[in-house]
Design a protein around this motif. Structure first.
Motif, mmCIF file in Angstrom:
data_model
loop_
_atom_site.group_PDB
_atom_site.id
_atom_site.type_symbol
_atom_site.label_atom_id
_atom_site.label_comp_id
_atom_site.label_asym_id
_atom_site.label_seq_id
_atom_site.Cartn_x
_atom_site.Cartn_y
_atom_site.Cartn_z
ATOM 1 N N ASP A 1 39.622 -67.377 -6.700
ATOM 2 C CA ASP A 1 39.243 -66.655 -5.480
ATOM 3 C C ASP A 1 38.432 -65.421 -5.860
ATOM 4 O OD1 ASP A 1 38.989 -65.767 -2.923
ATOM 5 O OD2 ASP A 1 41.075 -65.132 -2.686
ATOM 6 N N VAL A 2 37.221 -65.668 -6.346
ATOM 7 C CA VAL A 2 36.334 -64.593 -6.811
ATOM 8 C C VAL A 2 35.009 -64.682 -6.065
ATOM 9 C CG1 VAL A 2 35.104 -63.607 -8.784
ATOM 10 C CG2 VAL A 2 37.376 -64.610 -9.098
ATOM 11 N N GLN A 3 34.532 -63.548 -5.574
ATOM 12 C CA GLN A 3 33.218 -63.485 -4.941
ATOM 13 C C GLN A 3 32.418 -62.358 -5.579
ATOM 14 O OE1 GLN A 3 34.480 -63.337 -0.630
ATOM 15 N NE2 GLN A 3 32.977 -64.980 -0.481
ATOM 16 N N ARG A 4 31.149 -62.636 -5.832
ATOM 17 C CA ARG A 4 30.269 -61.632 -6.429
ATOM 18 C C ARG A 4 29.142 -61.313 -5.452
ATOM 19 N NH1 ARG A 4 31.799 -60.929 -11.567
ATOM 20 N NH2 ARG A 4 33.041 -62.603 -12.531
ATOM 21 N N TYR A 5 28.865 -60.040 -5.324
ATOM 22 C CA TYR A 5 27.840 -59.580 -4.395
ATOM 23 C C TYR A 5 26.734 -58.898 -5.192
ATOM 24 C CZ TYR A 5 31.522 -60.371 -0.962
ATOM 25 O OH TYR A 5 32.511 -60.940 -0.187
ATOM 26 N N ASN A 6 25.527 -59.430 -5.093
ATOM 27 C CA ASN A 6 24.400 -58.925 -5.868
ATOM 28 C C ASN A 6 23.419 -58.164 -4.994
ATOM 29 O OD1 ASN A 6 25.282 -60.107 -8.326
ATOM 30 N ND2 ASN A 6 24.459 -62.083 -7.659
ATOM 31 N N ALA A 7 22.766 -57.190 -5.601
ATOM 32 C CA ALA A 7 21.719 -56.445 -4.897
ATOM 33 C C ALA A 7 20.480 -57.316 -4.750
ATOM 34 C CB ALA A 7 21.369 -55.171 -5.665
ATOM 35 N N ARG A 8 19.803 -57.130 -3.654
ATOM 36 C CA ARG A 8 18.511 -57.809 -3.479
ATOM 37 C C ARG A 8 17.480 -57.140 -4.377
ATOM 38 N NH1 ARG A 8 20.409 -56.787 1.637
ATOM 39 N NH2 ARG A 8 19.012 -54.999 1.804
ATOM 40 N N GLN A 9 16.544 -57.899 -4.844
ATOM 41 C CA GLN A 9 15.468 -57.315 -5.645
ATOM 42 C C GLN A 9 14.507 -56.556 -4.739
ATOM 43 O OE1 GLN A 9 13.826 -60.602 -7.897
ATOM 44 N NE2 GLN A 9 15.123 -60.103 -9.640
ATOM 45 N N GLY A 10 13.957 -55.491 -5.289
ATOM 46 C CA GLY A 10 13.018 -54.699 -4.505
ATOM 47 C C GLY A 10 13.492 -53.285 -4.276
ATOM 48 N N GLU A 11 13.843 -52.566 -5.358
ATOM 49 C CA GLU A 11 14.295 -51.179 -5.259
ATOM 50 C C GLU A 11 13.255 -50.326 -4.539
ATOM 51 O OE1 GLU A 11 15.418 -47.399 -8.167
ATOM 52 O OE2 GLU A 11 14.940 -49.369 -9.032
ATOM 53 N N ARG A 12 13.717 -49.429 -3.666
ATOM 54 C CA ARG A 12 12.811 -48.640 -2.847
ATOM 55 C C ARG A 12 12.258 -47.407 -3.568
ATOM 56 N NH1 ARG A 12 13.132 -48.763 2.580
ATOM 57 N NH2 ARG A 12 11.140 -47.656 2.332
ATOM 58 N N VAL A 13 12.958 -46.898 -4.577
ATOM 59 C CA VAL A 13 12.527 -45.652 -5.243
ATOM 60 C C VAL A 13 12.599 -45.835 -6.761
ATOM 61 C CG1 VAL A 13 13.007 -44.018 -3.382
ATOM 62 C CG2 VAL A 13 14.876 -44.780 -4.858
ATOM 63 N N GLU A 14 11.899 -46.804 -7.256
ATOM 64 C CA GLU A 14 11.969 -47.160 -8.673
ATOM 65 C C GLU A 14 11.615 -45.977 -9.572
ATOM 66 O OE1 GLU A 14 10.218 -50.537 -11.768
ATOM 67 O OE2 GLU A 14 9.611 -50.510 -9.654
ATOM 68 N N GLY A 15 12.506 -45.715 -10.545
ATOM 69 C CA GLY A 15 12.265 -44.672 -11.530
ATOM 70 C C GLY A 15 12.568 -43.262 -11.067
ATOM 71 N N LEU A 16 12.881 -43.063 -9.798
ATOM 72 C CA LEU A 16 13.133 -41.714 -9.289
ATOM 73 C C LEU A 16 14.533 -41.261 -9.693
ATOM 74 C CD1 LEU A 16 11.562 -39.684 -7.405
ATOM 75 C CD2 LEU A 16 13.106 -40.472 -5.582
ATOM 76 N N PRO A 17 14.681 -40.068 -10.264
ATOM 77 C CA PRO A 17 16.020 -39.570 -10.613
ATOM 78 C C PRO A 17 16.893 -39.443 -9.360
ATOM 79 C CG PRO A 17 14.335 -38.256 -11.696
ATOM 80 C CD PRO A 17 13.627 -39.126 -10.700
ATOM 81 N N ILE A 18 18.139 -39.892 -9.462
ATOM 82 C CA ILE A 18 19.064 -39.868 -8.333
ATOM 83 C C ILE A 18 20.373 -39.224 -8.765
ATOM 84 C CG2 ILE A 18 20.371 -41.254 -6.657
ATOM 85 C CD1 ILE A 18 18.277 -43.439 -6.953
ATOM 86 N N ILE A 19 20.902 -38.345 -7.912
ATOM 87 C CA ILE A 19 22.259 -37.824 -8.077
ATOM 88 C C ILE A 19 23.062 -38.229 -6.849
ATOM 89 C CG2 ILE A 19 23.678 -35.734 -8.038
ATOM 90 C CD1 ILE A 19 21.760 -34.417 -9.914
#
Length: 438
Positions: free
Chosen positions: A266-284
């Motif tokens: 009973d395992v389910q995995r949830y993956n992010a869709r490809q297509g990051e909106r802010v690629e390479g931008l530093p995030i906190i």
């Protein structure tokens, strides 16, 4: 249809025929013992009906029995009668009547997990970790949480009086006026060249709200955008699919979270869709003790993928998933804990919480608060709730302590954690460290 919730608990007559037992799949002794217990229940109910000092509402007694069975399992399982089930569905849509407060139950008291932004509760100054001991002057200690929720909800424009217990203060009353809660869960603004997005909860509108905020920030700042702050403080969680959707805005694929139930398969995995909106931008990402469940999923996913730096205080530590299972017309639903969730690095945060990469306190503790740090901080932890699930990996919450970085004596600013995040993002060394991590 089952709704999958990962936020704190929200706030009919069930005949014996509703207890379905498959004799072929259970040992004979267990089968017999179960029916003995059902006979005992029926006998006690008959005694109450005939011998209790006053007449009783049989439907209410049965409903309380069902809810008691479920709440004995863990703090987040409960029975929702038809009215409560309809109210829960409305709340999930992001608009409902009430005070705008997320609660759970601890030691008989109603514990505030988080007030929602721009609601009667937040404007009245109610804080995470507060206890509610009375409503309109009537004590509610030991009262089922669903009953307290009913009392707090009501017609817009009507008043309610809550008695609040807060550490190192005398009990005090807060008067609030109920209103329609339009839970706009996403807000944003700019800090010079840094974008700021605040997510107050995860409802059906949250992913769209985050994408709209990113579009607006990129339009306003363009290539000048030098960093992004994602504020998940005092965010009590919500819908699992929205946590995955929000994470997808900052990840270019990869696992966001996995859930595991009672059985090995009973395992389910949830993956992010490809297509990051802010690629390479530093995030906190900002978190604190009021960041729970869906907020912890997002923080954990971005942390494990080295996509963001987590700043603030250890999170609440709610690592379980609740399924809302309808029982049929006029019978309501049950809210049942059906699985645990795990971050991409296979870590269960149940009870343990998300540890920030940079620990920063929001307020400076007084000498008295420092002496009672353990008592103060246990109010911000799933692990301290009655009947809380154990962490199946044996991970434990870091013992109560005082962060090294806290506001200096005499600090007069409005938001120390946000100020520290802005300072970090403006540091060239910090941006260089992020690029190396990625």
């Amino acid at each position: 249809m089952r709704l999958r919730f990962i936020g704190p608990a929200l706030a009919g007559v069930l005949g014996l025929s509703a207890f379905v037992w498959n004799a072929d799949s259970a040992p004979e002794n267990s089968h017999a013992e179960t029916y003995q217990q059902l006979d005992l229940f029926a006998e006690i109910l008959a005694r109450v009906q005939t011998e209790y000092v006053t007449g009783v509402d049989e439907a209410e007694v049965m409903e309380a029995s069902i809810d008691g069975m479920l709440t004995s399992l863990d703090p987040h399982s409960s029975y929702l009668n038809p009215e409560e089930y309809r109210s829960m569905q409305v709340q999930a849509s992001g608009e409902y009547g009430g005070l705008g407060i997320e609660i759970t139950q601890q030691d008989g008291f109603i514990l505030v997990v988080s007030p929602m932004d721009d609601t009667p509760a937040s404007r009245a100054g109610i804080q995470p970790g507060d206890y509610i001991s009375a409503i309109n002057g009537e004590p509610i200690v030991g009262q089922p949480m669903n009953d307290s929720l009913k009392e707090m909800r009501g017609a817009p424009g009507t008043d309610i009086l809550l008695t609040i217990l807060r550490e190192n203060e005398e009990p005090f009353d807060v008067s609030l006026t109920r209103e329609i809660i339009k839970q706009n869960s996403v807000s944003f603004h700019t800090e010079d060249t840094i974008g700021y997005i605040r997510i107050s909860s995860f409802n059906e509108q949250t992913t769209d709200g985050v994408n709209d905020a990113l579009t607006a920030l990129k339009k306003e700042l363009g290539t000048k955008m030098s960093g992004l702050i994602l504020d998940l403080r005092n965010n009590p969680g919500g819908l699992l699919n929205q946590a995955v959707g929000v994470s997808s805005a900052f990840l270019d694929g990869g696992e966001v979270v996995s859930t595991r139930g009672r059985h090995p398969n009973d395992v389910q995995r949830y993956n992010a869709r490809q297509g990051e909106r802010v690629e390479g931008l530093p995030i906190i990402v900002l978190i604190n003790g009021g960041s729970a469940s869906a907020a912890e999923i997002v923080a954990g996913a971005l942390q494990d993928h080295n996509r963001a730096t987590i700043l603030g205080e250890i999170s609440f530590g709610k690592g379980s998933v609740q399924s809302v299972i309808p029982l049929g017309p006029q019978r309501g639903a049950i809210r049942l804990t059906t699985s645990r969730y795990y971050t991409p690095s296979n870590a269960s945060i149940q009870g343990a919480g998300i540890e920030p990469d940079i620990e920063v306190a929001q307020t400076r503790l007084s000498d008295e608060e420092m002496e009672h740090i353990e008592k103060r901080q246990k109010r911000y932890s799933e692990a301290n709730l009655r009947n809380a699930l154990e962490n199946d990996q044996g991970r434990e919450r870091r013992p109560p302590h005082i962060p090294n970085d806290q506001p200096p004596v005499g600090y007069s600013g409005e938001d120390y954690q946000l100020e520290r995040a802005l300072t970090k993002l403006r540091s060239m060394d910090f941006a260089s460290d992020l690029s190396q991590k990625g």
